[in-house]
Design a protein around this motif. Structure first.
Motif, PDB file in Angstrom:
ATOM      1  N   THR A 274     -18.750  22.641  23.235  1.00  0.00           N
ATOM      2  CA  THR A 274     -18.657  23.889  22.475  1.00  0.00           C
ATOM      3  C   THR A 274     -17.238  24.195  22.021  1.00  0.00           C
ATOM      4  O   THR A 274     -17.001  25.189  21.353  1.00  0.00           O
TER       5      THR A 274
ATOM      6  N   LEU B 226     -22.767  16.379  20.751  1.00  0.00           N
ATOM      7  CA  LEU B 226     -23.769  16.001  21.757  1.00  0.00           C
ATOM      8  C   LEU B 226     -23.378  14.719  22.471  1.00  0.00           C
ATOM      9  O   LEU B 226     -22.984  13.739  21.847  1.00  0.00           O
TER      10      LEU B 226
ATOM     11  N   LEU C 179     -31.252  23.106  22.185  1.00  0.00           N
ATOM     12  CA  LEU C 179     -30.094  22.637  21.431  1.00  0.00           C
ATOM     13  C   LEU C 179     -29.449  23.795  20.665  1.00  0.00           C
ATOM     14  O   LEU C 179     -28.222  23.954  20.657  1.00  0.00           O
TER      15      LEU C 179
ATOM     16  N   PHE D 140     -26.620  15.186  12.373  1.00  0.00           N
ATOM     17  CA  PHE D 140     -25.598  16.184  12.617  1.00  0.00           C
ATOM     18  C   PHE D 140     -25.000  16.574  11.278  1.00  0.00           C
ATOM     19  O   PHE D 140     -24.082  15.912  10.764  1.00  0.00           O
TER      20      PHE D 140
ATOM     21  N   ALA E  54     -26.012  23.755  18.985  1.00  0.00           N
ATOM     22  CA  ALA E  54     -26.275  22.542  18.207  1.00  0.00           C
ATOM     23  C   ALA E  54     -27.528  22.705  17.355  1.00  0.00           C
ATOM     24  O   ALA E  54     -28.369  21.806  17.275  1.00  0.00           O
TER      25      ALA E  54
ATOM     26  N   ILE F  66     -23.444  19.566  25.435  1.00  0.00           N
ATOM     27  CA  ILE F  66     -22.945  19.944  24.117  1.00  0.00           C
ATOM     28  C   ILE F  66     -21.510  20.421  24.286  1.00  0.00           C
ATOM     29  O   ILE F  66     -21.225  21.304  25.111  1.00  0.00           O
TER      30      ILE F  66
ATOM     31  N   MET G 167     -29.642  19.907  14.674  1.00  0.00           N
ATOM     32  CA  MET G 167     -29.417  18.483  14.931  1.00  0.00           C
ATOM     33  C   MET G 167     -30.715  17.685  14.924  1.00  0.00           C
ATOM     34  O   MET G 167     -30.758  16.569  14.428  1.00  0.00           O
TER      35      MET G 167
END
Length: 232
Positions: free
Chosen positions: A148, A135, A207, A228, A212, A146, A215
């Motif tokens: 990836t 992030l 998210l 995280f 993500a 984000i 998180m």
């Protein structure tokens, strides 16, 4: 670091003078306030690098002053108080205090703790991009992405969702009360704890969709924490 500006908010002149003297000896710039409203005025005008804050103050107590400071920014705050109960400490830390010293205290310890906090915080600029795992949050551009692995994915966030994300990402691992997020991130017309839950639910969904998931975690009986789990 020793050129940093320290704001001391303390209503007992003798104690304020002692703290001021020890900070000045170490090369810090110091300004004092004897009540809550004056302290907040100094904080707003002068933007100190750290605040030393008493709890029992005239006008507004230390909890109210700390809450108001946290609505503005993340200036480090050390609470200095005669209240030694664990609940008092916990309340101060939950509102956003960085440290807590109980009277009577050794002024050298207060200065040492301030130095330790400033070493962690003074290299961080207000507009600095916040990063945690995949992030990235850019407070000035209002942009959150984000990574990836195949490229960044931009999160499509509402202004309130972005403020919540930026606020919690700035202090990873810290549990935020819902009331803190209301004060710091929500417009006055939305100032309800359950409204925070709705915004956070949408934020967590976005998210997760970007890869993500997990998180922004819920903390039972408290609120939310940015973490995280795979990045430590």
């Amino acid at each position: 670091m020793t050129n940093a500006l320290i704001l001391i908010i303390e209503d007992e002149p003798e104690i304020a003078e002692i703290i001021e003297t020890y900070f000045a000896r170490e090369g810090f710039r110091v300004i004092c306030a004897g009540d809550g409203p004056t302290g907040l005025s100094h904080h707003h005008r002068l933007r100190p690098d750290l605040v030393v804050l008493d709890i029992k103050l005239p006008g507004q107590d230390g909890y109210e002053v700390l809450t108001a400071i946290r609505r503005r920014d993340d200036t480090p705050v050390i609470m200095v108080t005669a209240l030694a109960e664990d609940l008092d400490k916990l309340q101060a830390l939950r509102i956003g205090a960085d440290d807590y010293v109980v009277k009577p205290f050794n002024p050298l310890e207060v200065v040492a703790r301030a130095k330790a906090i400033l070493r962690r915080t003074m290299g961080r600029s207000p507009g600095q991009v916040l990063r945690m795992g995949p992030l990235s949050v850019d407070p000035q551009a209002y942009l959150a992405t984000i990574d990836t692995g195949s490229g960044p994915v931009t999160l499509d966030l509402t202004p309130t969702e972005f403020r919540i994300l930026a606020h919690v990402t700035a202090s990873p691992g810290r549990a935020f009360l819902r009331s803190e997020l209301v004060d710091a991130c929500l417009p006055e017309g939305e100032a309800l704890d359950r409204t925070v839950d709705s915004h956070v639910s949408n934020l967590r969904r976005k998210l997760a969709a970007a890869g993500a998931d997990g998180m922004l975690a819920g903390v039972r009986g408290v609120g939310y924490r940015m973490d995280f789990p795979h990045g430590r």
